[in-house]
Design an enzyme around this catalytic site. Structure first.
Site, PDB file in Angstrom:
ATOM      1  N   CYS A 136       7.121   3.391   3.144  1.00  0.00           N
ATOM      2  CA  CYS A 136       7.675   2.041   3.050  1.00  0.00           C
ATOM      3  C   CYS A 136       9.045   2.058   3.712  1.00  0.00           C
ATOM      4  O   CYS A 136       9.965   2.719   3.227  1.00  0.00           O
ATOM      5  CB  CYS A 136       7.770   1.678   1.573  1.00  0.00           C
ATOM      6  SG  CYS A 136       8.376   0.023   1.294  1.00  0.00           S
ATOM      7  N   CYS A 143      19.714  -8.064   3.121  1.00  0.00           N
ATOM      8  CA  CYS A 143      18.886  -9.143   3.674  1.00  0.00           C
ATOM      9  C   CYS A 143      19.694 -10.440   3.624  1.00  0.00           C
ATOM     10  O   CYS A 143      20.374 -10.699   2.634  1.00  0.00           O
ATOM     11  CB  CYS A 143      17.602  -9.301   2.852  1.00  0.00           C
ATOM     12  SG  CYS A 143      16.446 -10.502   3.541  1.00  0.00           S
ATOM     13  N   CYS A 147      15.958 -14.860  -1.592  1.00  0.00           N
ATOM     14  CA  CYS A 147      14.856 -15.126  -2.512  1.00  0.00           C
ATOM     15  C   CYS A 147      15.375 -14.813  -3.918  1.00  0.00           C
ATOM     16  O   CYS A 147      15.958 -13.737  -4.142  1.00  0.00           O
ATOM     17  CB  CYS A 147      13.653 -14.261  -2.168  1.00  0.00           C
ATOM     18  SG  CYS A 147      13.112 -14.515  -0.463  1.00  0.00           S
ATOM     19  N   CYS A 150      14.558 -11.462  -5.844  1.00  0.00           N
ATOM     20  CA  CYS A 150      14.648 -10.190  -5.107  1.00  0.00           C
ATOM     21  C   CYS A 150      16.051  -9.617  -5.173  1.00  0.00           C
ATOM     22  O   CYS A 150      17.031 -10.296  -4.882  1.00  0.00           O
ATOM     23  CB  CYS A 150      14.235 -10.403  -3.657  1.00  0.00           C
ATOM     24  SG  CYS A 150      14.469  -8.946  -2.618  1.00  0.00           S
ATOM     25  N   CYS A 383       5.935  -2.161 -14.960  1.00  0.00           N
ATOM     26  CA  CYS A 383       6.628  -3.429 -14.846  1.00  0.00           C
ATOM     27  C   CYS A 383       7.523  -3.691 -16.049  1.00  0.00           C
ATOM     28  O   CYS A 383       7.079  -3.661 -17.188  1.00  0.00           O
ATOM     29  CB  CYS A 383       5.601  -4.538 -14.731  1.00  0.00           C
ATOM     30  SG  CYS A 383       6.342  -6.124 -14.515  1.00  0.00           S
TER      31      CYS A 383
HETATM   32  N1  SAH Z   1      11.603  -9.418   3.552  1.00  0.00           N
HETATM   33  C1  SAH Z   1      10.227  -9.161   3.638  1.00  0.00           C
HETATM   34  C2  SAH Z   1       9.848  -7.701   3.387  1.00  0.00           C
HETATM   35  C3  SAH Z   1      10.582  -6.978   2.289  1.00  0.00           C
HETATM   36  S1  SAH Z   1      10.262  -7.509   0.655  1.00  0.00           S
HETATM   37  C4  SAH Z   1       9.448 -10.080   2.714  1.00  0.00           C
HETATM   38  O1  SAH Z   1      10.064 -10.785   1.917  1.00  0.00           O
HETATM   39  O2  SAH Z   1       8.238 -10.110   2.835  1.00  0.00           O
HETATM   40  C5  SAH Z   1       8.621  -6.892   0.339  1.00  0.00           C
HETATM   41  C6  SAH Z   1       7.892  -7.608  -0.796  1.00  0.00           C
HETATM   42  O3  SAH Z   1       8.462  -7.321  -2.087  1.00  0.00           O
HETATM   43  C7  SAH Z   1       7.916  -9.109  -0.666  1.00  0.00           C
HETATM   44  O4  SAH Z   1       6.658  -9.666  -0.914  1.00  0.00           O
HETATM   45  C8  SAH Z   1       8.890  -9.494  -1.741  1.00  0.00           C
HETATM   46  O5  SAH Z   1       8.720 -10.830  -2.109  1.00  0.00           O
HETATM   47  C9  SAH Z   1       8.559  -8.514  -2.837  1.00  0.00           C
HETATM   48  N2  SAH Z   1       9.593  -8.402  -3.874  1.00  0.00           N
HETATM   49  C10 SAH Z   1      10.919  -8.564  -3.751  1.00  0.00           C
HETATM   50  N3  SAH Z   1      11.539  -8.400  -4.936  1.00  0.00           N
HETATM   51  C11 SAH Z   1      10.578  -8.113  -5.850  1.00  0.00           C
HETATM   52  C12 SAH Z   1      10.591  -7.838  -7.254  1.00  0.00           C
HETATM   53  N4  SAH Z   1      11.731  -7.809  -7.939  1.00  0.00           N
HETATM   54  N5  SAH Z   1       9.417  -7.595  -7.864  1.00  0.00           N
HETATM   55  C13 SAH Z   1       8.257  -7.585  -7.157  1.00  0.00           C
HETATM   56  N6  SAH Z   1       8.189  -7.843  -5.836  1.00  0.00           N
HETATM   57  C14 SAH Z   1       9.332  -8.110  -5.171  1.00  0.00           C
HETATM   58 FE1  SF4 Z   2      14.868 -10.713   1.874  1.00  0.00          FE
HETATM   59 FE2  SF4 Z   2      14.052  -9.964  -0.521  1.00  0.00          FE
HETATM   60 FE3  SF4 Z   2      13.439 -12.404   0.376  1.00  0.00          FE
HETATM   61 FE4  SF4 Z   2      12.253 -10.244   1.473  1.00  0.00          FE
HETATM   62  S1  SF4 Z   2      12.033 -10.953  -0.633  1.00  0.00           S
HETATM   63  S2  SF4 Z   2      13.155 -12.005   2.550  1.00  0.00           S
HETATM   64  S3  SF4 Z   2      13.937  -8.736   1.334  1.00  0.00           S
HETATM   65  S4  SF4 Z   2      15.506 -11.621  -0.062  1.00  0.00           S
END
Ligand code: SAH
Ligand code: SF4
Length: 409
Positions: A136, A143, A147, A150, A383
């Site tokens: 990974c 970033c 979101c 995240c 989880c």
């Molecule tokens: N920025 C890209 C790739 C990195 S994040 C994206 O958003 O797709 C990879 C995945 O992990 C994404 O689907 C994101 O939504 C998820 N993710 C982020 N934070 C998370 C969390 N706390 N628990 C579970 N999945 C999470």
């Molecule tokens: Fe960025 Fe996290 Fe959103 Fe992916 S899920 S785009 S890493 S803020």
């Protein structure tokens, strides 16, 4: 309870750069073009460039050579010249954690990009399974997107990783687990087995960052990783995950030709605007249209839709039915990701029963069961209990690769 059984703070002696070589730029991680430029800069004549790049490419990416001296088909004089100007340094593994199931998390300090840079620190996770090993990787430090669920999105410092820094994550991983010819593999953890199976057989861009905001470097790194004369990863085994940068989706298919994963997480614009604020710019309709038109889309190469399960937010049966309706006509795989909490988050992971009900609706609509019982239970156990990035990344990456399992099983 953490299942991280061992914490080592031992940088591999094989990869610790020798002090004197620090100032010399490393050739590891460069594209063919960049390597050609590097050779031209030390006086290699144009007519020799292609041949010399081919030689270096083989030694660096196929053999995993750690010294110019090992490059026996290159003349001694040329090797001395290379050594004078360049190095084969790798980013440093600052710490390694090995879980009971063999998952490894590395904190990697990148090589400095200039005199002022201390070297970006990123995490990289390796997930070995029976017949494949998934790495990974990160595309950015932090970033710029925010979101709300995240952790990465809360990090202040953000910059794009260079092509070299992205490729180095793979080379460092292969070096660390002895995945180059003739290297000894570590005995302190599980590795995949089977005829011709490489320890790192798959890549997911699911670490830090939004890959499509670092488009050129991500595409160039995929070019290096999938080059058949070197690292040789099949593009079918490389998955790029995006939160929905619509204008770049088709370009990714054309230029990189990898598998695509979409972080969907909501079936209504109103909710997705909150969870994935980029949705205000590129709403669901535009995103799903871009998916319908993804260049390499077929039933054998479906798009993975990631859906993080947030208690009371996006996990109702009505939303599961709407999800199925929205994706109608798109060759798709749905991955339900149990939310992994982090300190200060306002969200909780959905209950197991809720995940199961959601999963059943999706399954009954013809999608492969996205949360399998043993794996699902394992993930649910993690989880809310384990807060480490390792768990988060492992859950994400495993689920994203379910599709391939089905094709191969
Ligand atoms: N920025 C890209 C790739 C990195 S994040 C994206 O958003 O797709 C990879 C995945 O992990 C994404 O689907 C994101 O939504 C998820 N993710 C982020 N934070 C998370 C969390 N706390 N628990 C579970 N999945 C999470
Ligand atoms: Fe960025 Fe996290 Fe959103 Fe992916 S899920 S785009 S890493 S803020």
């Amino acid at each position: 309870m953490s299942d991280v059984s061992e914490i080592l703070n031992t940088p591999s002696s094989a990869i610790a750069p020798v002090a004197s070589s620090k100032a010399r730029p490393s050739l590891v991680g460069l594209t063919r073009l960049e390597m050609g430029d590097a050779l031209r800069a030390i006086g290699v004549p144009d007519r020799e460039i292609k041949m010399r790049v081919g030689q270096l490419w083989h030694w660096i990416y196929f053999q995993g050579a750690r010294s110019f001296d090992a490059m026996l088909n290159i003349s001694k004089a040329m090797r001395v010249k290379l050594e004078e100007h360049y190095s084969l340094d790798l980013a440093e593994v600052v710490s390694e954690q090995i879980s009971k199931d063999g998952t490894r998390k590395w904190l990697i300090r990148m090589l400095p990009v200039d005199a002022h840079d201390k070297g970006a620190e990123i995490e990289c996770v390796y997930i070995p399974e029976r017949h494949r090993g998934t790495l990974c990787v990160s595309s950015q430090v932090g970033c710029t997107l925010t979101c709300t669920f995240c952790h990465t999105g809360t990090q202040k410092l953000v910059r794009n990783l260079t092509t070299q820094e992205i490729v180095q994550q793979l080379v460092v991983a292969r070096d660390r687990i002895g995945d180059f010819p003739g290297m000894v593999q570590p005995t302190d953890g599980m590795l995949p087995s089977g005829e011709g199976v490489r320890a790192v057989s798959n890549i997911v861009f699911m670490g830090m960052g939004e890959p499509l905001y670092n488009f050129d470097n991500v595409c160039d790194s995929i070019g290096v990783m999938s080059d058949g004369d070197g690292l040789s990863l099949s593009k079918r085994r490389i998955t790029v995950s995006t939160s929905g940068v619509v204008p770049q989706i088709s370009a990714l298919g054309h230029e990189a030709g990898t598998m695509l994963a979409i972080s969907l997480h909501a079936v209504r614009d109103e909710l997705r605007n909150t969870l994935v604020p980029l949705n205000k710019k590129y709403p669901l309709k535009d995103l799903l249209n871009a998916c319908r038109n993804y260049p390499t889309l077929t039933n054998a190469r479906r798009i993975t839709f990631e859906y993080v399960m947030l208690k009371g937010v996006n996990d109702s049966p009505a939303e599961a039915r709407e999800l199925v309706r929205l994706l109608k006509g798109i060759p798709a795989k749905i991955n339900l990701i149990p939310f992994n909490p982090w300190p200060g988050t306002q969200y909780e992971c959905s209950d197991w029963d809720t995940i199961e009900t959601f999963s059943d609706i999706v399954f009954n609509a013809g999608y492969a069961s996205p949360v399998r019982t043993p794996r699902g239970r394992d993930i649910l156990a993690a989880c809310g209990q384990l807060k480490s990035e390792t768990e988060k990344l492992r859950a994400r990456a495993r689920l994203a690769l379910d599709e391939e399992d089905e094709l191969e099983d």
